[in-house]
Scaffold this motif. Structure first.
Motif: not given
Length: 107
Positions: A8, A61-62, A64-65, A68-69
């Protein structure tokens, strides 16, 4: 024990599942039998727990990111198959093994 990796934004991330990870996942509501019935919930639990071993300080936050990715760019079935295989590695087989040690029982 194997790791499941993905990339990522130029950084590699690894999910790994040992006994401790599966205990934490189960406490959070993970159920191996529910992967296909409730894939979104089970994915979220196992993804977060799997990251802990190699990326323990990753912010919410990371995480979750990353999730999602991962969902949009990678094969979820491949992850589920990996998790199921790793989980089964911790389960005893029904065949008796001559390599196992015997318990010492005293009166």
């Amino acid at each position: 024990m194997k790791k499941f990796g993905f990339e990522h934004q130029g950084k590699e991330y690894y999910l790994e599942f040992d006994r401790k990870a599966f205990v934490l996942a189960n406490k959070a509501g993970f159920n191996i039998d529910a992967i296909m019935d409730y894939p979104v919930l089970q994915l979220e639990i196992i993804f977060r727990v799997g990251l802990q071993k190699h990326h323990p300080n990753t912010s919410e936050r990371i995480v979750n990111e990353l999730l999602d990715t991962f969902v949009s760019e990678y094969d979820l079935q491949e992850l589920f198959n990996f998790v199921i295989e790793e989980y089964q590695n911790f389960m005893p087989t029904t065949q008796q093994s001559t390599e196992k040690k015997k318990l010492i029982i005293k009166e």
